[in-house]
Design a protein around this motif. Sequence first.
Motif, PDB file in Angstrom:
ATOM      1  N   MET A   1       5.783  -8.694   4.318  1.00 25.63           N
ATOM      2  CA  MET A   1       4.378  -8.695   4.701  1.00 25.63           C
ATOM      3  C   MET A   1       3.560  -8.058   3.588  1.00 25.63           C
ATOM      4  N   ASN A   2       2.289  -8.244   3.624  1.00 23.69           N
ATOM      5  CA  ASN A   2       1.360  -7.738   2.628  1.00 23.69           C
ATOM      6  C   ASN A   2       1.405  -6.216   2.565  1.00 23.69           C
ATOM      7  N   ASN A   3       1.654  -5.663   1.350  1.00 25.05           N
ATOM      8  CA  ASN A   3       1.737  -4.213   1.192  1.00 25.05           C
ATOM      9  C   ASN A   3       0.432  -3.520   1.524  1.00 25.05           C
ATOM     10  N   LYS A   4      -0.693  -4.127   1.168  1.00 19.47           N
ATOM     11  CA  LYS A   4      -1.993  -3.526   1.469  1.00 19.47           C
ATOM     12  C   LYS A   4      -2.181  -3.417   2.978  1.00 19.47           C
ATOM     13  N   LYS A   5      -1.802  -4.465   3.676  1.00 23.72           N
ATOM     14  CA  LYS A   5      -1.931  -4.478   5.134  1.00 23.72           C
ATOM     15  C   LYS A   5      -1.026  -3.410   5.764  1.00 23.72           C
ATOM     16  N   GLU A   6       0.187  -3.300   5.271  1.00 22.33           N
ATOM     17  CA  GLU A   6       1.113  -2.285   5.782  1.00 22.33           C
ATOM     18  C   GLU A   6       0.583  -0.887   5.503  1.00 22.33           C
ATOM     19  N   HIS A   7       0.033  -0.700   4.315  1.00 26.45           N
ATOM     20  CA  HIS A   7      -0.518   0.605   3.956  1.00 26.45           C
ATOM     21  C   HIS A   7      -1.694   0.968   4.863  1.00 26.45           C
ATOM     22  N   LEU A   8      -2.577  -0.015   5.118  1.00 30.64           N
ATOM     23  CA  LEU A   8      -3.704   0.222   6.026  1.00 30.64           C
ATOM     24  C   LEU A   8      -3.206   0.541   7.438  1.00 30.64           C
ATOM     25  N   ALA A   9      -2.185  -0.183   7.881  1.00 34.86           N
ATOM     26  CA  ALA A   9      -1.617   0.074   9.210  1.00 34.86           C
ATOM     27  C   ALA A   9      -1.025   1.477   9.276  1.00 34.86           C
ATOM     28  N   PHE A  10      -0.348   1.877   8.219  1.00 29.49           N
ATOM     29  CA  PHE A  10       0.224   3.231   8.168  1.00 29.49           C
ATOM     30  C   PHE A  10      -0.879   4.282   8.274  1.00 29.49           C
ATOM     31  N   LYS A  11      -1.948   4.067   7.525  1.00 34.94           N
ATOM     32  CA  LYS A  11      -3.074   5.003   7.564  1.00 34.94           C
ATOM     33  C   LYS A  11      -3.722   5.020   8.948  1.00 34.94           C
ATOM     34  N   ALA A  12      -3.857   3.849   9.561  1.00 35.11           N
ATOM     35  CA  ALA A  12      -4.462   3.763  10.898  1.00 35.11           C
ATOM     36  C   ALA A  12      -3.606   4.484  11.941  1.00 35.11           C
ATOM     37  N   ILE A  13      -2.306   4.339  11.827  1.00 34.82           N
ATOM     38  CA  ILE A  13      -1.386   5.025  12.747  1.00 34.82           C
ATOM     39  C   ILE A  13      -1.571   6.534  12.655  1.00 34.82           C
ATOM     40  N   HIS A  14      -1.880   7.000  11.474  1.00 34.55           N
ATOM     41  CA  HIS A  14      -2.040   8.442  11.246  1.00 34.55           C
ATOM     42  C   HIS A  14      -3.499   8.897  11.360  1.00 34.55           C
ATOM     43  N   GLY A  15      -4.331   8.073  12.035  1.00 39.45           N
ATOM     44  CA  GLY A  15      -5.663   8.527  12.395  1.00 39.45           C
ATOM     45  C   GLY A  15      -6.821   8.064  11.529  1.00 39.45           C
ATOM     46  N   ASP A  16      -6.598   7.229  10.552  1.00 39.74           N
ATOM     47  CA  ASP A  16      -7.689   6.761   9.689  1.00 39.74           C
ATOM     48  C   ASP A  16      -8.468   5.642  10.385  1.00 39.74           C
ATOM     49  N   LYS A  17      -9.672   5.960  10.851  1.00 42.60           N
ATOM     50  CA  LYS A  17     -10.490   5.005  11.599  1.00 42.60           C
ATOM     51  C   LYS A  17     -10.946   3.839  10.721  1.00 42.60           C
ATOM     52  N   LEU A  18     -11.266   4.121   9.461  1.00 42.93           N
ATOM     53  CA  LEU A  18     -11.719   3.057   8.560  1.00 42.93           C
ATOM     54  C   LEU A  18     -10.595   2.054   8.265  1.00 42.93           C
ATOM     55  N   ALA A  19      -9.387   2.542   8.178  1.00 45.13           N
ATOM     56  CA  ALA A  19      -8.244   1.653   7.946  1.00 45.13           C
ATOM     57  C   ALA A  19      -8.044   0.733   9.149  1.00 45.13           C
ATOM     58  N   PHE A  20      -8.185   1.291  10.347  1.00 41.76           N
ATOM     59  CA  PHE A  20      -8.069   0.481  11.565  1.00 41.76           C
ATOM     60  C   PHE A  20      -9.154  -0.597  11.589  1.00 41.76           C
ATOM     61  N   GLU A  21     -10.363  -0.211  11.246  1.00 46.14           N
ATOM     62  CA  GLU A  21     -11.476  -1.159  11.214  1.00 46.14           C
ATOM     63  C   GLU A  21     -11.208  -2.274  10.198  1.00 46.14           C
ATOM     64  N   GLU A  22     -10.699  -1.923   9.048  1.00 45.05           N
ATOM     65  CA  GLU A  22     -10.387  -2.905   8.006  1.00 45.05           C
ATOM     66  C   GLU A  22      -9.311  -3.894   8.481  1.00 45.05           C
ATOM     67  N   LEU A  23      -8.309  -3.368   9.171  1.00 46.85           N
ATOM     68  CA  LEU A  23      -7.258  -4.229   9.718  1.00 46.85           C
ATOM     69  C   LEU A  23      -7.829  -5.211  10.738  1.00 46.85           C
ATOM     70  N   LEU A  24      -8.713  -4.723  11.600  1.00 46.36           N
ATOM     71  CA  LEU A  24      -9.325  -5.596  12.606  1.00 46.36           C
ATOM     72  C   LEU A  24     -10.161  -6.691  11.964  1.00 46.36           C
ATOM     73  N   LYS A  25     -10.870  -6.350  10.904  1.00 46.31           N
ATOM     74  CA  LYS A  25     -11.665  -7.364  10.212  1.00 46.31           C
ATOM     75  C   LYS A  25     -10.770  -8.469   9.675  1.00 46.31           C
ATOM     76  N   GLY A  26      -9.625  -8.092   9.151  1.00 52.97           N
ATOM     77  CA  GLY A  26      -8.683  -9.080   8.615  1.00 52.97           C
ATOM     78  C   GLY A  26      -8.060  -9.968   9.678  1.00 52.97           C
ATOM     79  N   GLU A  27      -7.924  -9.443  10.885  1.00 51.41           N
ATOM     80  CA  GLU A  27      -7.293 -10.190  11.979  1.00 51.41           C
ATOM     81  C   GLU A  27      -8.314 -10.878  12.883  1.00 51.41           C
ATOM     82  N   GLY A  28      -9.601 -10.602  12.692  1.00 51.93           N
ATOM     83  CA  GLY A  28     -10.648 -11.022  13.617  1.00 51.93           C
ATOM     84  C   GLY A  28     -10.670 -12.489  13.969  1.00 51.93           C
ATOM     85  N   GLU A  29     -10.650 -13.345  12.973  1.00 49.96           N
ATOM     86  CA  GLU A  29     -10.749 -14.786  13.234  1.00 49.96           C
ATOM     87  C   GLU A  29      -9.552 -15.288  14.036  1.00 49.96           C
TER      88      GLU A  29
END
Length: 179
Positions: A1-29
Amino acid sequence: MNNKKEHLAFKAIHGDKLAFEELLKGEGEKLYKIAFLHMQNKEDTLDVLQEATCKAYLAIGQLKEPAYFSTWLIKILIRSAYKELEQKKKLITLPEETITYILESNQVEEPTFDLTESLATLKPEYKNAILLFYYYDLPIRTIAASMGKPSSTIKTYLRRAKLELKQKLGDDYYAQRFT
């Protein structure tokens, strides 16, 4: 899987709200399309998306493997859609003029089905398997993970769904879409 996506997911799991938002934008459509296929109208689709997003945000800390963020999110979305559909148990009311016309009409027509109507008549698990496999080109292993079922069960769902669609749509239409 995409390393950037995994990194954002890791950050989101550990409380990074902006990373979670970025992940949602990528999955939105993709999420919108899946929700719309279940709900069949824009308003209900947006409600389900909002509910699933909220649930995912509250539970992101429970995600064990960042690589499976997308699958995890789809699973939450599908469960939210099921819950919403169960609560609504939508009834279609026909205008009085239509009912009168049908009752007074001596015409008896064979019902015609298109693919969307036929998919709507399938059991929810069959419908999900068909949509995720044929429309989103997801591998059976990913579908199994998102639905919480073994791969063999997903294969059974696909086989049974295709048999039902073949009966409803006829051999010619079925051969064009699912072979």
